[in-house]
Enzyme design. Sequence first.
Site, PDB file in Angstrom:
ATOM      1  N   ASN A  12       0.806  -1.223   0.000  1.00  0.00           N
ATOM      2  CA  ASN A  12       0.000   0.000   0.000  1.00  0.00           C
ATOM      3  C   ASN A  12       0.843   1.279   0.000  1.00  0.00           C
ATOM      4  OD1 ASN A  12       0.831  -0.094   2.613  1.00  0.00           O
ATOM      5  ND2 ASN A  12      -1.203  -0.291   3.525  1.00  0.00           N
ATOM      6  N   HIS A  58       3.624   4.365   4.549  1.00  0.00           N
ATOM      7  CA  HIS A  58       3.282   4.259   5.966  1.00  0.00           C
ATOM      8  C   HIS A  58       3.040   5.645   6.539  1.00  0.00           C
ATOM      9  CE1 HIS A  58       3.585   3.183  10.252  1.00  0.00           C
ATOM     10  NE2 HIS A  58       4.303   4.291  10.369  1.00  0.00           N
ATOM     11  N   GLU A  67       8.465   6.335  16.223  1.00  0.00           N
ATOM     12  CA  GLU A  67       8.788   5.936  14.854  1.00  0.00           C
ATOM     13  C   GLU A  67       9.813   6.878  14.223  1.00  0.00           C
ATOM     14  OE1 GLU A  67       4.514   3.742  13.896  1.00  0.00           O
ATOM     15  OE2 GLU A  67       5.093   5.511  12.737  1.00  0.00           O
TER      16      GLU A  67
HETATM   17  P1  IDP Z   1      -1.712   1.237   8.416  1.00  0.00           P
HETATM   18  O1  IDP Z   1      -0.417   1.147   7.632  1.00  0.00           O
HETATM   19  O2  IDP Z   1      -2.834   1.798   7.592  1.00  0.00           O
HETATM   20  O3  IDP Z   1      -1.544   1.923   9.747  1.00  0.00           O
HETATM   21  P2  IDP Z   1      -1.793  -1.258   9.922  1.00  0.00           P
HETATM   22  O4  IDP Z   1      -3.037  -1.937  10.358  1.00  0.00           O
HETATM   23  O5  IDP Z   1      -0.980  -0.541  10.961  1.00  0.00           O
HETATM   24  O6  IDP Z   1      -2.172  -0.279   8.717  1.00  0.00           O
HETATM   25  O7  IDP Z   1      -0.888  -2.369   9.219  1.00  0.00           O
HETATM   26  C1  IDP Z   1       0.480  -2.111   8.937  1.00  0.00           C
HETATM   27  C2  IDP Z   1       0.779  -2.595   7.531  1.00  0.00           C
HETATM   28  O8  IDP Z   1       0.628  -4.013   7.492  1.00  0.00           O
HETATM   29  C3  IDP Z   1      -0.177  -2.086   6.446  1.00  0.00           C
HETATM   30  O9  IDP Z   1       0.143  -0.796   5.984  1.00  0.00           O
HETATM   31  C4  IDP Z   1      -0.005  -3.140   5.375  1.00  0.00           C
HETATM   32  O10 IDP Z   1       1.200  -2.975   4.627  1.00  0.00           O
HETATM   33  C5  IDP Z   1       0.100  -4.420   6.218  1.00  0.00           C
HETATM   34  N1  IDP Z   1      -1.209  -5.050   6.452  1.00  0.00           N
HETATM   35  C6  IDP Z   1      -2.218  -4.582   7.233  1.00  0.00           C
HETATM   36  N2  IDP Z   1      -3.269  -5.423   7.235  1.00  0.00           N
HETATM   37  C7  IDP Z   1      -2.913  -6.460   6.421  1.00  0.00           C
HETATM   38  C8  IDP Z   1      -3.588  -7.658   6.004  1.00  0.00           C
HETATM   39  O11 IDP Z   1      -4.723  -7.948   6.396  1.00  0.00           O
HETATM   40  N3  IDP Z   1      -2.896  -8.461   5.141  1.00  0.00           N
HETATM   41  C9  IDP Z   1      -1.630  -8.178   4.700  1.00  0.00           C
HETATM   42  N4  IDP Z   1      -0.980  -7.069   5.073  1.00  0.00           N
HETATM   43  C10 IDP Z   1      -1.603  -6.216   5.916  1.00  0.00           C
HETATM   44 MG    MG Z   2      -0.407   1.391  11.382  1.00  0.00          MG
END
Ligand code: IDP
Ligand code: MG
Length: 138
Positions: free
Chosen positions: A113, A116, A127
């Site tokens: 995605n 971060h 961080e």
């Molecule tokens: P965020 O980056 O929007 O804060 P978080 O829930 O903190 O999202 O998750 C950290 C990172 O882990 C996400 O940006 C993404 O790259 C990965 N991630 C989150 N949820 C999933 C999932 O359900 N499957 C695979 N990767 C995930």
């Molecule tokens: Mg996060």
Amino acid sequence: MKERTLAILKPDCLEKKVQGKVIQLIIDAGFAIKGMRLLQLSEDSAKKFYAIHKDRPFYGELVAYMTSGPVVPLCLEKENAVADFRKLIGATNPANADEGTIRKMYADSIERNIVHGSDSPENAKNEIAHFFNDSDLV
Ligand code: IDP
Ligand code: MG
């Protein structure tokens, strides 16, 4: 009052060669870049950075993805930086991200995605310290 947040341009952002476009969007949204690096995360460093997710089923894949190529950590500053940056990047899953957000424009999947963003001022402090010494910031 000015606030700081930590952004990371993830490996897919550099693979797609859109890091310049994403940095321009960040600047156009009013963020000042206080620190910027280009580096390859080690497995240890990625594990530590994402330790909060260590019990999630995707942790191993997340660490593999984040170490799959170089990343660009950025320390960003503006008023309300943490919340405003989360708005600019959009939902974790690009399928749910609003039009005009960076993830909507450039991300492929909930994992890959593009970027971060810290989720709270307290996490932002930790961080930022993961990547930058105070003396590195302009
Ligand atoms: P965020 O980056 O929007 O804060 P978080 O829930 O903190 O999202 O998750 C950290 C990172 O882990 C996400 O940006 C993404 O790259 C990965 N991630 C989150 N949820 C999933 C999932 O359900 N499957 C695979 N990767 C995930
Ligand atoms: Mg996060």
